[in-house]
Design a protein around this motif. Structure first.
Motif, PDB file in Angstrom:
ATOM      1  N   LEU A  64       1.114   6.855  -6.896  1.00 51.57           N
ATOM      2  CA  LEU A  64       0.020   7.770  -7.259  1.00 51.57           C
ATOM      3  C   LEU A  64       0.475   9.222  -7.158  1.00 51.57           C
ATOM      4  O   LEU A  64       0.144  10.051  -8.028  1.00 51.57           O
ATOM      5  CB  LEU A  64      -1.185   7.518  -6.360  1.00 51.57           C
ATOM      6  CG  LEU A  64      -1.990   6.252  -6.649  1.00 51.57           C
ATOM      7  CD1 LEU A  64      -3.066   6.050  -5.587  1.00 51.57           C
ATOM      8  CD2 LEU A  64      -2.632   6.327  -8.032  1.00 51.57           C
ATOM      9  N   ARG A  70       0.540   4.352  -2.861  1.00 49.85           N
ATOM     10  CA  ARG A  70       0.327   5.775  -2.582  1.00 49.85           C
ATOM     11  C   ARG A  70       1.475   6.627  -3.114  1.00 49.85           C
ATOM     12  O   ARG A  70       1.261   7.713  -3.671  1.00 49.85           O
ATOM     13  CB  ARG A  70       0.166   5.970  -1.074  1.00 49.85           C
ATOM     14  CG  ARG A  70      -1.166   5.444  -0.542  1.00 49.85           C
ATOM     15  CD  ARG A  70      -1.299   5.678   0.935  1.00 49.85           C
ATOM     16  NE  ARG A  70      -2.647   5.324   1.400  1.00 49.85           N
ATOM     17  CZ  ARG A  70      -2.903   4.733   2.559  1.00 49.85           C
ATOM     18  NH1 ARG A  70      -1.905   4.402   3.368  1.00 49.85           N
ATOM     19  NH2 ARG A  70      -4.146   4.471   2.906  1.00 49.85           N
ATOM     20  N   ARG A  71       2.708   6.138  -2.957  1.00 46.38           N
ATOM     21  CA  ARG A  71       3.853   6.884  -3.469  1.00 46.38           C
ATOM     22  C   ARG A  71       3.791   7.030  -4.985  1.00 46.38           C
ATOM     23  O   ARG A  71       4.010   8.124  -5.530  1.00 46.38           O
ATOM     24  CB  ARG A  71       5.148   6.179  -3.060  1.00 46.38           C
ATOM     25  CG  ARG A  71       6.421   6.823  -3.642  1.00 46.38           C
ATOM     26  CD  ARG A  71       7.659   6.041  -3.241  1.00 46.38           C
ATOM     27  NE  ARG A  71       7.577   4.637  -3.583  1.00 46.38           N
ATOM     28  CZ  ARG A  71       7.765   4.159  -4.816  1.00 46.38           C
ATOM     29  NH1 ARG A  71       8.014   4.981  -5.823  1.00 46.38           N
ATOM     30  NH2 ARG A  71       7.686   2.853  -5.043  1.00 46.38           N
ATOM     31  N   LEU A 104       0.795  -1.223   0.000  1.00 46.10           N
ATOM     32  CA  LEU A 104       0.000   0.000   0.000  1.00 46.10           C
ATOM     33  C   LEU A 104       0.831   1.278   0.000  1.00 46.10           C
ATOM     34  O   LEU A 104       0.534   2.221  -0.753  1.00 46.10           O
ATOM     35  CB  LEU A 104      -0.968  -0.018   1.191  1.00 46.10           C
ATOM     36  CG  LEU A 104      -2.016   1.101   1.229  1.00 46.10           C
ATOM     37  CD1 LEU A 104      -2.862   1.076  -0.041  1.00 46.10           C
ATOM     38  CD2 LEU A 104      -2.892   0.942   2.468  1.00 46.10           C
ATOM     39  N   PRO A 105       1.895   1.399   0.783  1.00 39.68           N
ATOM     40  CA  PRO A 105       2.699   2.630   0.720  1.00 39.68           C
ATOM     41  C   PRO A 105       3.303   2.878  -0.659  1.00 39.68           C
ATOM     42  O   PRO A 105       3.414   4.025  -1.089  1.00 39.68           O
ATOM     43  CB  PRO A 105       3.799   2.383   1.776  1.00 39.68           C
ATOM     44  CG  PRO A 105       3.216   1.382   2.710  1.00 39.68           C
ATOM     45  CD  PRO A 105       2.365   0.489   1.853  1.00 39.68           C
TER      46      PRO A 105
END
Length: 420
Positions: A289, A286-287, A282-283
Motif C-alpha cells: 500500500l 501494508r508495504r 499483513l506486513p
C-alpha cells in the motif's frame, strides 16, 4: 457528460433521451441519473414508441427472422426454461438447432413462460438507430431487450440489475414494485444473487414505488434498485433499455493497471512465505500500500502516463460500443461514384486518432491502423473533428488525391457519405 441533443431534427431523429424522460438532458442528469427512479406517463412524453416495437414486431421476430439463442430465452417464476424446449432446426439448408421454433414458443408462452428477446440493439433496425442516438447522448454503452409476459404472470422474482434501465411499456399493463437498494451502485461482478437473502427480505418491506405501467409509459431505474413486475389481465410487452454506466471504479481499475509498469510491484514475494497466515501477510499488504501511494503520486505528475490511462478507458468504451452500421454494397457503389464535390463524415461511434510521422499520417483505431502519405494529416485531423468535409476542400490535398483518400476512408469503415 450527458450531451443535449438537438430536438429540432424531426420526429424520427428527435432526442432519444427526451423521448424516454420528457425532460432535458441536464435536468435528467441532475435529478435522476444513477440515483433516483423516474416514472413518466405517456401523456408527459412527446409520442408513442410504436416505431420501435409492437406486438406484431414480436411475432415477426419469432416467426420470420430466424432468431437464435442466446438472443432469445424463456422463463417462468424466476427459472429459465431449457432452450431445447423452444428451439430446434430450421430444416433443409438451416439445420442449426438453436433457432427459435415458433410453435414451441407458442406452447411455452401459453403455459405461462415469459419470452425474452435479447440484443435487439443488434437485431431490430428501429432499435439499432435509437440505441445509437442514446449512446451518443449518454456517453455510456446501451443494450435493449424485450420482455413479453403472459396474462397475470411474473417472469422474474424480485431482483436488482447491475446496469441502469429504462422500461418502456409497449402493450398491455404491468404492475411494478420498486424497493430501494440493499447495495448501492453494484458493479457488474456484484449480481443480486450474491445478496439474495437481503434482497428477498427487503422485497417484503413496503415499496418505494408501486405503479402500473400502461402503453407508452416509461420507468427509469438506476442500477441496484430492487424490482419485480407482474402482467395484469393480458399479454404485455415492454422494452428494457439497459445502460452499462462507467463509474469511478472503472477509472480506478485502469489507473491501478498502470502500476504494472512499476518494477518494484512486479517483484516476487519471499520464497517460503505462507499466504494463509494473515499475520505474516499483513506486513506485505501494508508495504505494498505504501509503494502504491508513492507510485500513484509519481503517476499523477507524469502527463504521458495519465494520457495512457485515458486511452485505456477510451479503448474499453470502444470495445463495448458498436459504431453505426454500414451498408457494404451501397458503400462500394458510392466509392466508385465519389467526386470532389461530394462530402464525407466520420462514421458515428468510430474512435480514432491521427499519428503524424515524417513518413506517414496514420489513423489509429482500436483494431487496426490505416497509414496514408504525410500530406494527408491535416485532412484526416479535420475529418476526425466530426463535421462533414467536402473532398475538394480538404486541406493539403488536390481534388484527385482527396477523392482517393475519401475512397480509402469509406472502404476502411472510418468515413461514410455525409447525409447517410
Amino acid at each position: 457528460m450527458i450531451i443535449e441533443s438537438n430536438d429540432e431534427r424531426g420526429s424520427v431523429n428527435r432526442s432519444a433521451l427526451r423521448r424516454l424522460t420528457g425532460i432535458d438532458a441536464a435536468s435528467f442528469a441532475e435529478r435522476h441519473w444513477g440515483t433516483t427512479p423516474k416514472f413518466t406517463r405517456s401523456a408527459e412524453l412527446s409520442g408513442s414508441f410504436e416505431d420501435l416495437m409492437t406486438v406484431d414486431a414480436v411475432d415477426e421476430l419469432i416467426s420470420e427472422r430466424g432468431v437464435r439463442t442466446p438472443f432469445v430465452r424463456m422463463a417462468k417464476d424466476g427459472r429459465l426454461l431449457e432452450k431445447n424446449k423452444f428451439t430446434g432446426s430450421g430444416g433443409f439448408g438451416a439445420e442449426i438447432t438453436d433457432q427459435v421454433d415458433s410453435a414451441a414458443v407458442l406452447s411455452a408462452f401459453a403455459a405461462g413462460n415469459t419470452l425474452v428477446l435479447q440484443g435487439l440493439h443488434r437485431l431490430w433496425p428501429p432499435l439499432i438507430a435509437f440505441t445509437g442516438e442514446l449512446v451518443r447522448e449518454l456517453g455510456h454503452p446501451v443494450q435493449v431487450n424485450s420482455y413479453v409476459t403472459p396474462a397475470a404472470s411474473q417472469g422474474f422474482s424480485p431482483h436488482y440489475d447491475v446496469h441502469d434501465v429504462f422500461v418502456v411499456q409497449i402493450a398491455g399493463s404491468k404492475r411494478w414494485t420498486i424497493h430501494s437498494p440493499v447495495h448501492r451502485h453494484p458493479l457488474n461482478n456484484q449480481p443480486w444473487s450474491d445478496r439474495r437473502a437481503a434482497v428477498e427480505r427487503h422485497a417484503d418491506d413496503s415499496p418505494e414505488l408501486d405503479i402500473v405501467l400502461e402503453p407508452g409509459d416509461v420507468l427509469y431505474l438506476p442500477r441496484g434498485w430492487i424490482h419485480s413486475a407482474q402482467a395484469l389481465g393480458e399479454t404485455t410487452v415492454h422494452l428494457t433499455i439497459g445502460v452499462a454506466s462507467f463509474n469511478d471504479y472503472d477509472i480506478a481499475h485502469h489507473t491501478l493497471g498502470a502500476l504494472q509498469e512499476v518494477e518494484g510491484l512486479r517483484a516476487p514475494l519471499p520464497a517460503g512465505w505462507d499466504p494463509t497466515d494473515s499475520e505474516a501477510v499483513l506486513p506485505h499488504v501494508r508495504r505494498v500500500l505504501g509503494d502504491m501511494r508513492r507510485a500513484l503520486d509519481e503517476l499523477d505528475r507524469d502527463p504521458e502516463a495519465l494520457q495512457r490511462i485515458t486511452e485505456r478507458i477510451a479503448s474499453r468504451y470502444d470495445e463495448l460500443v458498436r459504431p453505426e452500421p454500414v451498408r457494404p454494397l451501397r458503400s462500394v457503389a458510392q466509392m466508385g461514384a465519389l467526386r470532389g464535390q461530394d462530402s464525407i463524415r466520420l462514421r458515428d461511434g468510430v474512435i480514432a486518432r491521427v499519428v503524424r510521422t515524417p513518413e506517414s499520417a496514420a489513423v489509429v483505431l482500436r483494431d487496426k491502423t490505416v497509414s496514408m502519405p504525410p500530406q494527408c494529416a491535416d485532412a484526416l485531423e479535420l475529418l476526425l473533428g466530426g463535421s462533414p468535409c467536402r473532398l475538394d476542400s480538404l486541406p493539403g490535398l488536390d481534388t484527385d488525391d482527396a477523392v482517393v483518400v475519401g475512397r480509402r476512408l469509406v472502404r476502411e469503415g472510418i468515413a461514410v457519405m455525409a447525409g447517410e
